[in-house]
Design an enzyme around this catalytic site. Structure first.
Site, PDB file in Angstrom:
ATOM      1  N   THR A  78       0.287 -14.194  -9.797  1.00  0.00           N
ATOM      2  CA  THR A  78      -0.768 -13.519  -8.239  1.00  0.00           C
ATOM      3  C   THR A  78      -0.884 -12.132  -7.901  1.00  0.00           C
ATOM      4  OG1 THR A  78       1.558 -12.973  -7.648  1.00  0.00           O
ATOM      5  CG2 THR A  78       0.441 -15.441  -6.819  1.00  0.00           C
ATOM      6  N   THR A 104      -5.853  -1.172  -4.808  1.00  0.00           N
ATOM      7  CA  THR A 104      -7.080  -1.431  -4.939  1.00  0.00           C
ATOM      8  C   THR A 104      -7.112  -1.110  -3.705  1.00  0.00           C
ATOM      9  OG1 THR A 104      -7.349  -3.339  -5.465  1.00  0.00           O
ATOM     10  CG2 THR A 104      -8.160  -2.733  -7.311  1.00  0.00           C
ATOM     11  N   LYS A 160       0.522  -3.959  -8.059  1.00  0.00           N
ATOM     12  CA  LYS A 160      -0.490  -3.792  -7.056  1.00  0.00           C
ATOM     13  C   LYS A 160      -1.188  -5.613  -6.370  1.00  0.00           C
ATOM     14  CE  LYS A 160      -4.283  -4.391  -7.157  1.00  0.00           C
ATOM     15  NZ  LYS A 160      -5.878  -5.636  -6.994  1.00  0.00           N
ATOM     16  N   ASN A 198     -12.631  -7.866   2.665  1.00  0.00           N
ATOM     17  CA  ASN A 198     -13.901  -7.824   1.879  1.00  0.00           C
ATOM     18  C   ASN A 198     -15.370  -8.681   2.270  1.00  0.00           C
ATOM     19  OD1 ASN A 198     -11.823  -9.230   0.367  1.00  0.00           O
ATOM     20  ND2 ASN A 198     -10.662  -9.531   2.194  1.00  0.00           N
TER      21      ASN A 198
END
Length: 424
Positions: free
Chosen positions: A206, A169, A195, A419
Site C-alpha cells: 500500500t 511526498t 511513507k 490531490n
C-alpha cells in the site's frame, strides 16, 4: 505542495514522531537533498547493512508497475534474497511509466549505490515515489548517492529520522518505528519506516517502506514472515481506493546480534513473526493517521465471520466506502452506510444476524442488534464522534468466529484540495 487547512493539524500529527529509538546493529542510514524536489527538501535515502543480509519484499499488484518495482524483483530473483547490502530510495519522482529509460535509471541507482558502498554488484533494492510519467533526474540522483554514502550515513536516531523524511511526498510527518525484544537471552532490535498518505488501497502493498532487524533469519523464512505480516497490517489499511504503481514493502535481516539462525521450522519462528506483525501494524497505522485530509482514525473490528478472508473482505468494503467515510467526517452515526457496504462486499451475509456498535474514548452506542435497529441516543453518539479515534464493531453472526481488524480514516474536503494540486 501540500496545503493545510490549519496549523492545528500539523501540531496534532507531531506527537507521532519519535524523539528516540532502539535501533538494530549493523545498519547505517541517512538522507540528502539532491535538488529533485523543491526547496532543498530531503529526497534521497539510503540504508546499508555492514554485513550481507537476507532480504524479502512484496510489491504492488498494479499491472502498471514502476521501473524500481521491476528492478527490485529482478535483484531478489537473481540473488534468492541472499547477501543484500542496501536499499536506495528517492522521492519527488516515481520513475513509473517511463519505458526502457526508466528501467535503465533504476538499474543505475542500484549500480551506483553498490559501487559506492563497496558491496557486490546488483545487491541493492531500489524504490521511488512521486509524480508518475516523469523521468528521473538521474545525474542528481547518482551524485547524491555518492555524497550520501561517502560521509552522511550513520546509526543515530537523527539519521533514522532523516532517512524517513527523505521518502516523504504528501506525508505531514516522518513515519518511523523501532523496538527491541529478546529470545533465548539474545537481544534483538527492529526498525522501520514508511511513507504514504494517499493512494492507499489494500492489495499488496500500500505504500513504500521497509523494516530491518539484526536477527539471523534465512531468506525463505523472512519471506514467509513478511507475506503473513503484510497481509495483516499494510494490507489492512485504506485511505482511498487508489493503488499506487510503486508500492513496495521490504525486509532485511543481517544477523549482527548473533544467536541461532531462524528457519521456517525453528522454535522461535512464530514468536518472531508475532513481533514483526505487531511492529508492522504500528507502522501501517501511522499511514492511516496521516491520510490526506484525514481528521478521524477508524478501527474496524469485523467479528464472527465464516473465514478470515470474509471478515477482511467486509472490512475492505466498509473502509473504502466514500459514503461511510464522509459520514465519519461529518460526525454522523449513519450506520446504514456500514450495512450497505457490508451487503455489496461480495460476502454471503444474513442481515438478520448482523450487529453493529460505535465507540470511542467517550463511550459506546449499539446501533444494530441481530438485524434489529436500536434506538439511537443522538446526543451520546455526537459526543462519541467528536473523538479522533473511533471504533466500529460489526458482528456477522455466522458462528464461524473468525475476525479481522482493519484501519481507515474519514474523507474530508481537504483530500480534494491535496490531490487537486498534487503537481503544483
Amino acid at each position: 505542495m501540500r496545503k493545510f487547512s490549519s496549523a492545528t493539524t500539523l501540531l496534532n500529527k507531531s506527537r507521532f514522531v519519535p524523539t528516540s529509538g532502539s535501533y538494530p546493529q549493523g545498519y547505517n542510514v541517512g538522507a540528502i537533498a539532491t535538488g529533485v524536489k523543491k526547496a532543498d527538501a530531503l529526497d534521497l535515502s539510503v540504508l546499508s547493512s555492514t554485513v550481507p543480509a537476507s532480504a524479502a519484499a512484496v510489491f504492488t499488484t498494479n499491472k502498471v508497475f514502476a521501473a524500481p518495482v521491476q528492478v527490485s524483483r529482478d535483484v531478489l530473483s537473481k540473488t534468492g534474497g541472499k547477501d543484500i547490502g542496501a536499499i536506495v530510495m528517492n522521492s519527488g519522482c516515481a520513475n513509473a511509466v517511463t519505458g526502457e529509460g526508466g528501467l535503465k535509471d533504476a538499474r543505475t541507482m542500484v549500480s551506483q549505490v553498490s559501487h559506492d558502498l563497496g558491496i557486490a554488484p546488483e545487491s541493492a533494492l531500489v524504490m521511488s515515489t512521486g509524480v508518475i510519467g516523469q523521468r528521473l533526474q538521474i545525474d542528481k540522483i547518482t551524485k547524491g548517492i555518492t555524497e550520501l554514502t561517502s560521509s552522511k550515513l550513520g546509526s543515530s536516531h537523527n539519521h533514522w529520522l532523516e532517512c524517513a523524511k527523505g521518502i516523504m511526498t504528501t506525508d505531514t510527518f516522518p513515519k518511523l518505528v523501532s523496538k527491541s525484544f529478546e529470545f533465548d537471552g539474545v537481544k534483538y532490535s527492529m526498525a522501520g519506516l514508511s511513507k504514504g498518505a494517499g493512494m492507499i488501497c489494500p492489495n499488496m502493498a500500500t505504500l513504500l517502506g521497509f523494516f530491518v532487524t539484526d536477527a539471523p533469519i534465512t531468506p525463505s523464512a523472512l519471506n514467509k514472515m513478511l507475506k503473513y505480516t503484510v497481509d495483516r497490517s499494510f494490507n489492512c489499511i485504506a485511505v482511498d481506493t487508489d493503488m499506487s504503481t510503486n508500492d513496495t514493502i521490504a525486509a532485511m535481516a543481517n544477523g549482527a546480534a548473533g544467536g541461532e539462525t531462524i528457519t521456517e521450522d525453528h522454535k522461535n519462528f512464530e514468536a518472531f513473526q508475532a513481533e514483526m506483525l505487531a511492529f508492522a501494524r504500528e507502522l501501517a497505522q501511522l499511514v492511516v493517521r496521516d491520510g490526506e485530509g484525514a481528521t478521524k482514525f477508524i478501527t474496524l473490528n469485523i467479528k464472527d465471520a465464516a473465514t478470515y478472508q470474509d471478515a477482511k473482505q467486509v472490512a475492505n468494503s466498509i473502509a473504502n466506502s466514500s459514503l461511510f467515510k464522509t459520514a465519519m467526517y461529518g460526525k454522523d452515526a449513519n450506520w446504514g452506510r456500514i450495512l450497505c457496504a457490508t451487503g455489496y462486499s461480495g460476502v454471503d451475509v444474513d442481515p438478520f444476524k448482523i450487529s453493529v456498535a460505535l465507540s470511542s474514548a467517550a463511550g459506546e452506542v449499539q446501533l444494530l442488534s441481530n438485524g434489529e435497529p436500536v434506538a439511537l441516543d443522538e446526543a451520546k453518539a455526537a459526543v462519541i464522534l467528536e473523538e479522533e479515534d473511533l471504533n466500529i464493531e460489526l458482528s456477522l453472526g455466522t458462528g464461524g468466529g473468525q475476525e479481522c481488524q482493519f484501519w481507515t480514516c474519514d474523507l474530508s474536503h481537504e483530500y480534494v484540495t491535496v490531490n487537486g494540486s498534487y503537481r503544483s
